[in-house]
Write an enzyme that holds these catalytic residues in place. Structure first.
Site, PDB file in Angstrom:
ATOM      1  N   ASP A 105       9.250 -16.312  -7.583  1.00 29.45           N
ATOM      2  CA  ASP A 105      10.126 -15.050  -7.327  1.00 29.45           C
ATOM      3  C   ASP A 105      11.448 -15.552  -7.170  1.00 29.45           C
ATOM      4  OD1 ASP A 105      10.625 -12.519  -6.532  1.00 29.45           O
ATOM      5  OD2 ASP A 105      10.084 -13.000  -4.384  1.00 29.45           O
ATOM      6  N   ASN A 145      14.164 -14.223  -9.757  1.00 27.24           N
ATOM      7  CA  ASN A 145      14.878 -14.090 -10.898  1.00 27.24           C
ATOM      8  C   ASN A 145      15.770 -13.070 -10.905  1.00 27.24           C
ATOM      9  OD1 ASN A 145      13.277 -16.123 -12.016  1.00 27.24           O
ATOM     10  ND2 ASN A 145      11.832 -14.426 -13.137  1.00 27.24           N
ATOM     11  N   SER A 150       2.874  -9.069 -11.264  1.00 30.59           N
ATOM     12  CA  SER A 150       1.756  -8.503 -10.205  1.00 30.59           C
ATOM     13  C   SER A 150       1.450  -7.099 -10.777  1.00 30.59           C
ATOM     14  CB  SER A 150       2.250  -8.329  -8.848  1.00 30.59           C
ATOM     15  OG  SER A 150       3.283  -7.314  -8.541  1.00 30.59           O
ATOM     16  N   ASN A 196       4.233  -4.905  -9.861  1.00 27.31           N
ATOM     17  CA  ASN A 196       5.321  -4.936 -10.711  1.00 27.31           C
ATOM     18  C   ASN A 196       5.333  -3.838 -11.889  1.00 27.31           C
ATOM     19  OD1 ASN A 196       5.518  -8.576 -10.357  1.00 27.31           O
ATOM     20  ND2 ASN A 196       6.364  -7.165  -9.247  1.00 27.31           N
TER      21      ASN A 196
HETATM   22  C1  IPE Z   1       5.805 -11.203  -6.434  1.00 24.49           C
HETATM   23  O1  IPE Z   1       6.978 -11.039  -6.432  1.00 24.49           O
HETATM   24  C2  IPE Z   1       5.132 -11.356  -7.768  1.00 24.49           C
HETATM   25  C3  IPE Z   1       5.634 -12.285  -8.501  1.00 24.49           C
HETATM   26  C4  IPE Z   1       6.355 -13.259  -8.463  1.00 24.49           C
HETATM   27  C5  IPE Z   1       5.268 -12.370 -10.159  1.00 24.49           C
HETATM   28  P1  IPE Z   1       7.541  -9.580  -6.027  1.00 24.49           P
HETATM   29  O2  IPE Z   1       9.090  -9.822  -6.048  1.00 24.49           O
HETATM   30  O3  IPE Z   1       6.810  -8.589  -6.817  1.00 24.49           O
HETATM   31  O4  IPE Z   1       7.298  -9.523  -4.740  1.00 24.49           O
HETATM   32  P2  IPE Z   1       7.673  -8.468  -3.397  1.00 24.49           P
HETATM   33  O5  IPE Z   1       7.734  -7.216  -3.939  1.00 24.49           O
HETATM   34  O6  IPE Z   1       9.066  -9.099  -2.882  1.00 24.49           O
HETATM   35  O7  IPE Z   1       6.823  -8.559  -2.408  1.00 24.49           O
HETATM   36  C1  IPE Z   2       9.892 -12.623  -9.976  1.00 31.43           C
HETATM   37  O1  IPE Z   2      11.451 -12.121  -9.976  1.00 31.43           O
HETATM   38  C2  IPE Z   2       9.547 -12.335 -11.434  1.00 31.43           C
HETATM   39  C3  IPE Z   2       8.612 -11.043 -11.399  1.00 31.43           C
HETATM   40  C4  IPE Z   2       8.202 -10.352 -10.291  1.00 31.43           C
HETATM   41  C5  IPE Z   2       8.503 -10.232 -12.742  1.00 31.43           C
HETATM   42  P1  IPE Z   2      11.806 -11.096  -9.579  1.00 31.43           P
HETATM   43  O2  IPE Z   2      11.937 -10.052 -10.619  1.00 31.43           O
HETATM   44  O3  IPE Z   2      10.806 -10.342  -8.475  1.00 31.43           O
HETATM   45  O4  IPE Z   2      13.199 -11.153  -8.711  1.00 31.43           O
HETATM   46  P2  IPE Z   2      13.935 -10.871  -7.341  1.00 31.43           P
HETATM   47  O5  IPE Z   2      12.847 -10.914  -6.382  1.00 31.43           O
HETATM   48  O6  IPE Z   2      14.201  -9.249  -7.663  1.00 31.43           O
HETATM   49  O7  IPE Z   2      14.772 -11.597  -7.177  1.00 31.43           O
HETATM   50 MG    MG Z   3      10.861 -10.431  -6.659  1.00 33.93          MG
END
Ligand code: IPE
Ligand code: IPE
Ligand code: MG
Length: 229
Positions: free
Chosen positions: A14, A16, A59, A62
């Site tokens: 998480d 990115n 997820s 997502n």
């Molecule tokens: C969890 O991260 C899923 C992945 C890293 C693939 P999210 O960014 O989706 O989680 P939440 O929304 O902060 O709980």
């Molecule tokens: C994790 O990074 C990767 C995925 C869930 C696809 P995020 O996209 O959730 O990054 P943040 O949490 O918004 O920084």
């Molecule tokens: Mg995230």
């Protein structure tokens, strides 16, 4: 003290988006940086002697993100499998994907299946990618299968109805990116998993940072509910 190496390490990758935001870059740049880090980190993880590595890449929740972001992520998955399958095969790493793959574009599903097929039997370790994965959905579909078959389930037989059938439970679960939650990842399987949270955003989670998690793991005492000897 000799370092104990976990057999199975799972990582919630998480942060990115926030990594990109800090640099005034689009979220897609963060996902690309994350993918590059993921490729190097997974190599390092197997070099450390870990046999099973599960990486949470997307997820089920997502999939409600804006289509533009999803299209970028699907593009990265295409690229990842096309570029890395042969490398993984050469290194003896078996690729396995868990998740609701039917929710992905058909060509991505095909590329994933081909990656799994091409790397079958790799004996050095297994890289499990969780894509369009959701633990609650996984549990529900196992429950529904059991109900349909009219069978009472045990811990063992229930585990074998999950998508992680044949994969040992994670010994160590790492979440990068500061949040202290599991976000629907391996809820059944992580009953006795050691948890490690770091504020490092995933693209900044270096091999050295991973080694800190390993060190922390080797200092833990796992009791599984029993009293100390
Ligand atoms: C969890 O991260 C899923 C992945 C890293 C693939 P999210 O960014 O989706 O989680 P939440 O929304 O902060 O709980
Ligand atoms: C994790 O990074 C990767 C995925 C869930 C696809 P995020 O996209 O959730 O990054 P943040 O949490 O918004 O920084
Ligand atoms: Mg995230």
């Amino acid at each position: 003290m000799e370092e104990r190496i976990p057999g199975h390490v799972a990582v919630i990758m998480d942060g990115n988006g926030r990594w990109a935001k800090k640099r005034l870059l689009p979220r897609s740049a963060g996902h690309r940086a994350g993918m590059n880090r993921m490729i190097s980190l997974s190599e390092h993880i197997f070099d450390c002697g870990v046999k099973w590595c599960t990486l949470y890449a997307l997820s089920t929740e997502n999939l409600r993100r804006p289509q533009e972001e999803l299209d970028g992520l699907f593009g990265l998955f295409r690229e990842y499998f096309i570029k890395n399958t042969q490398t993984l095969k050469k290194k003896g790493i078996t690729l396995r994907v868990i998740g609701n793959l039917e929710l992905l574009p058909p060509d991505v599903q095909d590329i994933i299946r081909k990656g799994e097929e091409d790397t079958k039997g790799g004996a050095r370790g297994t890289l499990v990618l969780a894509i369009a994965y959701g633990a609650r959905q996984e549990i529900l579909s196992a429950v529904n299968r059991a109900v349909k078959e009219g069978k009472e389930v045990t811990e063992e037989s229930f585990s074998s109805l999950l998508q992680t059938d044949g994969i040992p439970d994670p010994d160590l679960l790492i979440r990068t990116g500061k949040e202290l939650r599991l976000s629907n990842f391996l809820l059944w399987q992580s009953a006795y998993t050691e948890l490690y949270f770091t504020e490092k955003l995933f693209p900044d989670f270096t091999d050295k940072e991973f080694d800190k998690a390993l060190k922390s793991f080797s200092e833990r005492e796992r009791r599984f509910g029993k009293v100390e000897k």
